[in-house]
Design a protein around this motif. Structure first.
Motif, PDB file in Angstrom:
ATOM      1  N   GLY A   1      35.632  68.177  38.781  1.00  0.00           N
ATOM      2  CA  GLY A   1      34.970  67.773  37.541  1.00  0.00           C
ATOM      3  C   GLY A   1      34.754  66.262  37.497  1.00  0.00           C
ATOM      4  O   GLY A   1      33.717  65.786  37.019  1.00  0.00           O
ATOM      5  N   SER A   2      35.723  65.521  38.002  1.00  0.00           N
ATOM      6  CA  SER A   2      35.603  64.058  37.989  1.00  0.00           C
ATOM      7  C   SER A   2      34.461  63.604  38.888  1.00  0.00           C
ATOM      8  O   SER A   2      33.690  62.707  38.543  1.00  0.00           O
ATOM      9  CB  SER A   2      36.912  63.414  38.459  1.00  0.00           C
ATOM     10  OG  SER A   2      37.956  63.769  37.600  1.00  0.00           O
TER      11      SER A   2
ATOM     12  N   ALA B   1      35.060  67.657  25.951  1.00  0.00           N
ATOM     13  CA  ALA B   1      36.452  67.270  25.741  1.00  0.00           C
ATOM     14  C   ALA B   1      37.429  68.057  26.604  1.00  0.00           C
ATOM     15  O   ALA B   1      37.097  69.114  27.140  1.00  0.00           O
ATOM     16  CB  ALA B   1      36.802  67.494  24.272  1.00  0.00           C
ATOM     17  N   SER B   2      38.644  67.488  26.686  1.00  0.00           N
ATOM     18  CA  SER B   2      39.755  68.169  27.364  1.00  0.00           C
ATOM     19  C   SER B   2      40.728  68.755  26.362  1.00  0.00           C
ATOM     20  O   SER B   2      41.564  69.581  26.712  1.00  0.00           O
ATOM     21  CB  SER B   2      40.540  67.179  28.221  1.00  0.00           C
ATOM     22  OG  SER B   2      39.738  66.633  29.204  1.00  0.00           O
TER      23      SER B   2
ATOM     24  N   THR C   1      33.877  71.892  35.396  1.00  0.00           N
ATOM     25  CA  THR C   1      34.754  72.336  36.479  1.00  0.00           C
ATOM     26  C   THR C   1      34.496  73.827  36.644  1.00  0.00           C
ATOM     27  O   THR C   1      33.863  74.471  35.791  1.00  0.00           O
ATOM     28  CB  THR C   1      36.241  72.123  36.135  1.00  0.00           C
ATOM     29  OG1 THR C   1      36.509  72.771  34.893  1.00  0.00           O
ATOM     30  CG2 THR C   1      36.600  70.658  36.038  1.00  0.00           C
TER      31      THR C   1
ATOM     32  N   ASP D   1      29.936  67.626  28.974  1.00  0.00           N
ATOM     33  CA  ASP D   1      30.950  68.025  29.945  1.00  0.00           C
ATOM     34  C   ASP D   1      31.629  69.279  29.393  1.00  0.00           C
ATOM     35  O   ASP D   1      32.422  69.204  28.452  1.00  0.00           O
ATOM     36  CB  ASP D   1      31.944  66.866  30.116  1.00  0.00           C
ATOM     37  CG  ASP D   1      33.065  67.193  31.088  1.00  0.00           C
ATOM     38  OD1 ASP D   1      33.237  68.384  31.429  1.00  0.00           O
ATOM     39  OD2 ASP D   1      33.771  66.251  31.493  1.00  0.00           O
TER      40      ASP D   1
ATOM     41  N   HIS E   1      36.039  72.547  30.135  1.00  0.00           N
ATOM     42  CA  HIS E   1      36.992  73.475  29.513  1.00  0.00           C
ATOM     43  C   HIS E   1      36.336  74.750  29.016  1.00  0.00           C
ATOM     44  O   HIS E   1      36.908  75.823  29.096  1.00  0.00           O
ATOM     45  CB  HIS E   1      37.711  72.786  28.341  1.00  0.00           C
ATOM     46  CG  HIS E   1      39.020  72.219  28.734  1.00  0.00           C
ATOM     47  ND1 HIS E   1      40.212  72.829  28.444  1.00  0.00           N
ATOM     48  CD2 HIS E   1      39.332  71.115  29.461  1.00  0.00           C
ATOM     49  CE1 HIS E   1      41.201  72.126  28.948  1.00  0.00           C
ATOM     50  NE2 HIS E   1      40.700  71.072  29.562  1.00  0.00           N
TER      51      HIS E   1
ATOM     52  N   HIS F   1      38.060  63.040  28.033  1.00  0.00           N
ATOM     53  CA  HIS F   1      38.707  63.025  29.354  1.00  0.00           C
ATOM     54  C   HIS F   1      38.721  61.606  29.915  1.00  0.00           C
ATOM     55  O   HIS F   1      37.904  60.773  29.523  1.00  0.00           O
ATOM     56  CB  HIS F   1      37.946  63.956  30.315  1.00  0.00           C
ATOM     57  CG  HIS F   1      38.627  64.122  31.635  1.00  0.00           C
ATOM     58  ND1 HIS F   1      38.164  63.536  32.799  1.00  0.00           N
ATOM     59  CD2 HIS F   1      39.747  64.802  31.974  1.00  0.00           C
ATOM     60  CE1 HIS F   1      38.982  63.862  33.797  1.00  0.00           C
ATOM     61  NE2 HIS F   1      39.938  64.631  33.326  1.00  0.00           N
TER      62      HIS F   1
ATOM     63  N   LYS G   1      38.612  76.441  35.218  1.00  0.00           N
ATOM     64  CA  LYS G   1      39.323  76.590  33.940  1.00  0.00           C
ATOM     65  C   LYS G   1      38.923  77.937  33.319  1.00  0.00           C
ATOM     66  O   LYS G   1      39.256  78.962  33.901  1.00  0.00           O
ATOM     67  CB  LYS G   1      39.019  75.392  33.047  1.00  0.00           C
ATOM     68  CG  LYS G   1      39.522  74.077  33.686  1.00  0.00           C
ATOM     69  CD  LYS G   1      39.291  72.893  32.810  1.00  0.00           C
ATOM     70  CE  LYS G   1      40.010  71.705  33.334  1.00  0.00           C
ATOM     71  NZ  LYS G   1      39.403  70.632  33.921  1.00  0.00           N
TER      72      LYS G   1
HETATM   73  C1  LIG Z   1      36.513  67.673  30.065  1.00  0.00           C
HETATM   74  C2  LIG Z   1      36.959  67.458  31.477  1.00  0.00           C
HETATM   75  N1  LIG Z   1      36.119  66.858  32.336  1.00  0.00           N
HETATM   76  C3  LIG Z   1      36.464  66.618  33.606  1.00  0.00           C
HETATM   77  C4  LIG Z   1      37.686  67.009  34.094  1.00  0.00           C
HETATM   78  C5  LIG Z   1      38.055  66.655  35.501  1.00  0.00           C
HETATM   79  O1  LIG Z   1      38.161  67.727  36.346  1.00  0.00           O
HETATM   80  P1  LIG Z   1      38.952  67.581  37.720  1.00  0.00           P
HETATM   81  O2  LIG Z   1      40.402  67.626  37.387  1.00  0.00           O
HETATM   82  O3  LIG Z   1      38.469  68.772  38.507  1.00  0.00           O
HETATM   83  O4  LIG Z   1      38.530  66.294  38.340  1.00  0.00           O
HETATM   84  C6  LIG Z   1      38.588  67.673  33.257  1.00  0.00           C
HETATM   85  C7  LIG Z   1      39.891  68.097  33.776  1.00  0.00           C
HETATM   86  O5  LIG Z   1      40.854  68.286  33.151  1.00  0.00           O
HETATM   87  C8  LIG Z   1      38.213  67.877  31.905  1.00  0.00           C
HETATM   88  O6  LIG Z   1      39.055  68.454  31.040  1.00  0.00           O
END
Ligand SMILES: Cc1ncc(COP(=O)(O)O)c(C=O)c1O
Length: 415
Positions: free
Chosen positions: A88-89, A165-166, A217, A191, A194, A116, A220
């Motif tokens: 995700g990053s 959001a996370s 991602t 994004d 989640h 995040h 999840k």
């Molecule tokens: C909203 C959001 N974006 C991006 C990410 C990043 O994903 P990754 O851990 O695969 O880099 C996360 C991971 O927790 C997330 O919650």
């Protein structure tokens, strides 16, 4: 093959089977997803894209990536998809690098409000390279404050707004944020790391038709392998692909891309939709149970797979058994682990504790729903969590509960 690592993998499988997992970002991938992830595809280098590789021997690889892309586009109803991001990053980084220059201004949800790290935190590449301006939830109702987003957008004229959001338990009005972006000539990236599974199942409005980019991602609520994906409008497709490779990644993880395709296939089934519905039903049922026990729930409830408990506000109120106590997220996380329940401590809006300690915990239902827990079981879990918080220093109680939970979990095998 029995060696040290395979012994440890067995140990970890046993941990997963015998404990209750409330970590909102985790899930249990199917055997088919695991099989694809552990396949010979890991042996192949395939820098580039189908039909345009920098290595030979990619005929089958091309078919796999084309198939994953076709399924991904269909599933999310998107014009363009890139299935190569390793995470995700990496997906977020690729979007930023496709349209921004260092120093450009971006609006993103603050970490303390549920955003995040890659949405502009100072210790992350995003906050170091770009000028991120954070928006926060409303301190009163703890909901996203769309007025504040509009005011900050007018004031800072960002090139990009990031939504998603996370740790946010409510529906996000992507259309409202899209309007603010359009009115100010800003682009919008959403994004959905989640909530991807909920979006596919129609339980959360899809941002695809209102955003320029959608990142996610795949591990999840989507329940695939670890990895990322990016959707975009046709307009940005080419720029985006170049930003993923050669811009920010080298060879794609073809075993992971194949596993993403398997997960996309699974996500097309009616069973997947039913699963996502149950995820939300379980989340709401558990949240209500905690409320009944006197816990302060951030934003007072949940619409999705996750909710947050503010322990400090819970202890500060007089109508529960924890009034007047000093309890942090860190203390609760550690006590629960001893009892066989895993979750993560989490900052709550405007938290005065550090991110290592926190005043809150985050509770998610994707993993426990995959293993078959329904409303009765999640209510039971809420009571166990409550007992652990009350008896957090009673080692004997925690040990006994761990054994009880181990037996309980045997009725819900994962694999
Ligand atoms: C909203 C959001 N974006 C991006 C990410 C990043 O994903 P990754 O851990 O695969 O880099 C996360 C991971 O927790 C997330 O919650």
């Amino acid at each position: 093959m029995e060696n040290h690592i395979f012994g440890l993998i067995k140990e970890e499988k046993n941990r997963q089977e015998s404990t209750i997992n409330l970590i909102a970002s985790e899930n249990y991938a199917s055997k088919a997803v695991l099989e694809a992830t552990g396949s010979v595809l890991t042996n192949k280098y395939a820098e580039g894209y189908p039909g345009k590789r920098y290595y030979s021997g990619c005929e089958t690889i091309d078919k796999i990536e084309d198939y994953a892309k076709d399924l991904g586009k269909k599933l999310f109803e998107a014009d363009h998809v890139n299935v190569q991001p390793h995470s995700g990053s990496q997906a977020n980084m690729a979007v930023y690098l496709s349209i921004l220059k260092p120093g450009d201004t971006v609006l993103g949800m603050g970490l303390g409000s549920g955003g995040h790290l890659t949405h502009g935190h100072k210790i992350n590449f995003s906050g170091k390279i770009f000028n991120f301006v954070p928006y926060n939830v409303n301190p009163e109702n703890e909901l996203i404050d769309y007025n504040e987003i509009e005011i900050l957008t007018n004031q800072h004229q960002p090139k990009l707004i990031v939504a998603g959001a996370s740790a946010y338990s409510r529906i996000i009005d992507f259309a409202a944020i899209s309007k603010i972006a359009k009115d100010n000539n800003a682009l919008l990236m959403t994004d959905i790391a989640h909530i991807a599974g909920l979006v596919i199942a129609g339980l959360h409005p899809s941002p695809v038709s209102v955003a320029d980019f959608v990142t996610s991602t795949t591990h999840k609520t989507l329940r695939g392998p670890r990895g990322g994906l990016i959707l975009s409008t046709a307009e940005y497709g080419q720029k985006l692909d170049r930003s993923v490779m050669p811009g920010s990644q080298g060879g794609p993880l073809m075993h992971s891309i194949a596993a993403k395709a398997v997960a996309f296939e699974e996500a097309q089934t009616p069973a997947f939709k039913e699963y996502q519905k149950q995820v939300v039903l379980n989340s709401k049922a558990m949240c209500t149970e905690f409320k009944n026990l006197g816990y302060h729930i951030v934003s007072n409830g949940t619409d999705n797979h996750v909710f947050l408990i503010n322990l400090k506000k819970t202890c500060n109120s007089s109508n529960n058994e924890l009034s007047g106590q000093e309890i942090t997220g860190d203390i609760v996380e550690r006590a629960l682990e001893k009892a066989g329940i895993t979750l993560n401590r989490n900052s709550v809006p405007f938290d005065t504790e550090s991110p290592l300690i926190t005043s809150g915990i985050r509770i998610g239902t994707p993993a426990i729903t995959t293993r078959g827990f329904k409303e009765n079981e999640v209510k039971q879990i809420a009571h166990w969590v409550h007992e652990v918080i009350k008896k957090r220093n009673d080692e004997m109680f925690l040990q006994n509960l761990k054994e009880e939970i181990n037996i309980f979990c045997k009725n819900f095998p994962i694999y």
